[in-house]
Design a protein around this motif. Structure first.
Motif, PDB file in Angstrom:
ATOM      1  N   ALA A   5       0.757  -1.198   0.039  1.00 37.14           N
ATOM      2  CA  ALA A   5      -0.055   0.093  -0.126  1.00 37.14           C
ATOM      3  C   ALA A   5       0.908   1.404   0.053  1.00 37.14           C
ATOM      4  CB  ALA A   5      -0.998   0.068   1.445  1.00 37.14           C
ATOM      5  N   ALA A   6       2.027   1.167   0.872  1.00 37.47           N
ATOM      6  CA  ALA A   6       3.059   2.224   0.852  1.00 37.47           C
ATOM      7  C   ALA A   6       3.341   2.528  -0.815  1.00 37.47           C
ATOM      8  CB  ALA A   6       4.024   2.095   1.898  1.00 37.47           C
ATOM      9  N   VAL A   7       4.035   1.541  -1.244  1.00 36.59           N
ATOM     10  CA  VAL A   7       4.470   1.572  -2.259  1.00 36.59           C
ATOM     11  C   VAL A   7       3.699   2.283  -3.618  1.00 36.59           C
ATOM     12  CG1 VAL A   7       5.644   0.429  -4.459  1.00 36.59           C
ATOM     13  CG2 VAL A   7       6.190  -0.177  -2.192  1.00 36.59           C
ATOM     14  N   GLU A   8       2.375   1.693  -3.542  1.00 31.24           N
ATOM     15  CA  GLU A   8       1.242   2.145  -4.504  1.00 31.24           C
ATOM     16  C   GLU A   8       0.886   3.655  -3.912  1.00 31.24           C
ATOM     17  OE1 GLU A   8      -3.258   1.074  -5.715  1.00 31.24           O
ATOM     18  OE2 GLU A   8      -2.516   0.016  -3.971  1.00 31.24           O
ATOM     19  N   ARG A   9       0.955   4.116  -3.008  1.00 25.33           N
ATOM     20  CA  ARG A   9       0.927   5.634  -2.794  1.00 25.33           C
ATOM     21  C   ARG A   9       1.988   6.239  -3.321  1.00 25.33           C
ATOM     22  NH1 ARG A   9       2.454   8.874   1.764  1.00 25.33           N
ATOM     23  NH2 ARG A   9       1.232  10.587   1.847  1.00 25.33           N
ATOM     24  N   LEU A  10       3.256   5.987  -3.103  1.00 25.36           N
ATOM     25  CA  LEU A  10       4.456   6.641  -3.577  1.00 25.36           C
ATOM     26  C   LEU A  10       4.376   6.813  -5.208  1.00 25.36           C
ATOM     27  CD1 LEU A  10       8.062   6.021  -2.820  1.00 25.36           C
ATOM     28  CD2 LEU A  10       7.286   5.919  -5.371  1.00 25.36           C
ATOM     29  N   LEU A  11       3.911   5.754  -5.734  1.00 27.69           N
ATOM     30  CA  LEU A  11       3.649   5.827  -7.105  1.00 27.69           C
ATOM     31  C   LEU A  11       2.884   6.614  -7.716  1.00 27.69           C
ATOM     32  CD1 LEU A  11       4.712   2.005  -8.242  1.00 27.69           C
ATOM     33  CD2 LEU A  11       6.088   4.075  -8.241  1.00 27.69           C
ATOM     34  N   ASP A  12       1.687   6.666  -6.757  1.00 25.70           N
ATOM     35  CA  ASP A  12       0.448   7.397  -7.212  1.00 25.70           C
ATOM     36  C   ASP A  12       0.587   8.965  -6.915  1.00 25.70           C
ATOM     37  OD1 ASP A  12      -1.267   5.436  -7.810  1.00 25.70           O
ATOM     38  OD2 ASP A  12      -2.305   5.548  -5.820  1.00 25.70           O
ATOM     39  N   VAL A  13       1.609   9.247  -5.960  1.00 24.47           N
ATOM     40  CA  VAL A  13       1.665  10.801  -6.076  1.00 24.47           C
ATOM     41  C   VAL A  13       2.762  11.155  -6.501  1.00 24.47           C
ATOM     42  CG1 VAL A  13       2.880  12.326  -4.003  1.00 24.47           C
ATOM     43  CG2 VAL A  13       1.099  10.748  -3.336  1.00 24.47           C
ATOM     44  N   ASN A  14       4.036  10.397  -6.704  1.00 26.77           N
ATOM     45  CA  ASN A  14       5.106  10.665  -7.512  1.00 26.77           C
ATOM     46  C   ASN A  14       5.317  10.637  -8.628  1.00 26.77           C
ATOM     47  OD1 ASN A  14       6.179  11.041  -4.761  1.00 26.77           O
ATOM     48  ND2 ASN A  14       7.916   9.731  -5.082  1.00 26.77           N
ATOM     49  N   CYS A  15       4.356   9.750  -9.330  1.00 24.79           N
ATOM     50  CA  CYS A  15       4.386   9.635 -10.986  1.00 24.79           C
ATOM     51  C   CYS A  15       2.991  10.048 -11.422  1.00 24.79           C
ATOM     52  CB  CYS A  15       4.601   7.963 -11.374  1.00 24.79           C
ATOM     53  SG  CYS A  15       6.138   7.536 -10.805  1.00 24.79           S
ATOM     54  N   LEU A  16       1.966   9.263 -11.080  1.00 18.98           N
ATOM     55  CA  LEU A  16       0.472   9.533 -11.291  1.00 18.98           C
ATOM     56  C   LEU A  16       0.094  11.219 -11.062  1.00 18.98           C
ATOM     57  CD1 LEU A  16      -2.034   8.874 -12.520  1.00 18.98           C
ATOM     58  CD2 LEU A  16      -2.817   8.286 -10.292  1.00 18.98           C
ATOM     59  N   GLY A  17       0.725  11.613  -9.667  1.00 20.48           N
ATOM     60  CA  GLY A  17       0.307  13.050  -9.436  1.00 20.48           C
ATOM     61  C   GLY A  17       1.021  13.933 -10.270  1.00 20.48           C
ATOM     62  N   VAL A  18       2.308  13.884 -10.388  1.00 25.32           N
ATOM     63  CA  VAL A  18       3.129  14.610 -11.466  1.00 25.32           C
ATOM     64  C   VAL A  18       2.580  14.668 -12.839  1.00 25.32           C
ATOM     65  CG1 VAL A  18       5.342  15.314 -12.405  1.00 25.32           C
ATOM     66  CG2 VAL A  18       4.967  14.480  -9.997  1.00 25.32           C
ATOM     67  N   THR A  19       2.030  13.610 -13.394  1.00 23.77           N
ATOM     68  CA  THR A  19       1.417  13.480 -14.550  1.00 23.77           C
ATOM     69  C   THR A  19       0.274  14.125 -14.745  1.00 23.77           C
ATOM     70  OG1 THR A  19       2.737  11.472 -14.897  1.00 23.77           O
ATOM     71  CG2 THR A  19       0.941  11.846 -16.584  1.00 23.77           C
TER      72      THR A  19
END
Length: 248
Positions: free
Chosen positions: A92-106
């Protein structure tokens, strides 16, 4: 009067960037997933933003634009970190990281595009950890490499729209993000202040002249600039060995 919209502005680098631009006379939109509780005067506009949500992005930018009109700079600053071996990380923490750092920036880039057309600048917060994949922060390091590549791609894609896209690449900075058990923190130290990063964001956002505005990647300290240059010149085996020494 010029203006900037900043994500992750409640603390750390985001707050330092907001304070730097306020000091320069800009109107600042300081947004975060938690309330921005510090005071910045009448030129500071604050609000809530979940960067993982396209609807939240659209609402926040529309709210800020309703006050300032066309937006000059969007600073994609929000980010999170997960440290430790990837194999034992909380999914869940890894998923949140990718959501914020990658999806969020995109999603932020996508939502900002219409507001920046005609001369605006998108600043994406990358990291020196993107220079070569870092053990113990593998997902974070990879997410920042994603930010770097996205920056380069959009810089070409949006050239016709007169939108400049740049990335800032600091080493460990004195924020909560650096409170991790990682070898490179012990060996390199945490020497950069949020204010130093804010100074670089200021230079990146306000660059003038054809040559200066052609710069895409901005280091912060002499060391991260040297590491970036060295990685571009070194064969993969040498870069891997250097990374093992610093971060392994």
């Amino acid at each position: 009067m010029r203006n900037i919209f900043i994500t992750g502005a409640a603390a750390g680098i985001g707050r330092a960037v907001a304070e730097r631009f306020l000091a320069e006379g800009w109107t600042v939109g300081a947004y975060d997933i938690v309330p921005v509780s510090w005071s910045g005067g009448e030129r500071l506009l604050t609000g809530l933003l979940d960067v993982r949500s396209a609807a939240s992005w659209d609402a926040a930018l529309a709210e800020f634009s309703a006050v300032v009109g066309r937006i000059d700079v969007v600073d994609n600053n929000a980010g999170v970190i997960v440290d430790g071996p990837l194999a034992s990380s909380d999914p869940a923490a890894v998923e949140r990281l990718l959501d914020v750092n990658c999806l969020g920036v995109t999603l932020g880039a996508r939502a900002a595009h219409p507001y920046l057309q005609g001369g605006g600048t998108l600043v994406n917060m990358s990291s020196a950890s993107a220079i070569h994949g870092q053990p113990q922060i593998a997902a974070y390091s990879a997410s920042k490499a994603y930010v770097s590549n996205l920056t380069e791609a959009l810089g070409l894609e949006w050239r016709k729209d007169r939108i400049r896209v740049v990335a800032v690449w600091p080493l460990w900075t004195r924020t909560a993000l650096a409170d991790v058990e990682v070898a490179s923190v012990r060996r390199l130290g945490v020497r950069i202040t949020p204010e130093q990063v804010a100074d670089v964001v200021w230079r990146a956002a306000t660059a003038e002249g054809r040559w200066a505005r052609g710069k895409v990647h901005y280091g912060v300290s002499a060391l991260d600039k040297a590491l970036y240059l060295g990685r571009s010149l070194a064969p993969d085996r040498v870069a891997r060995l250097l990374t093992r020494v610093l971060a392994g």
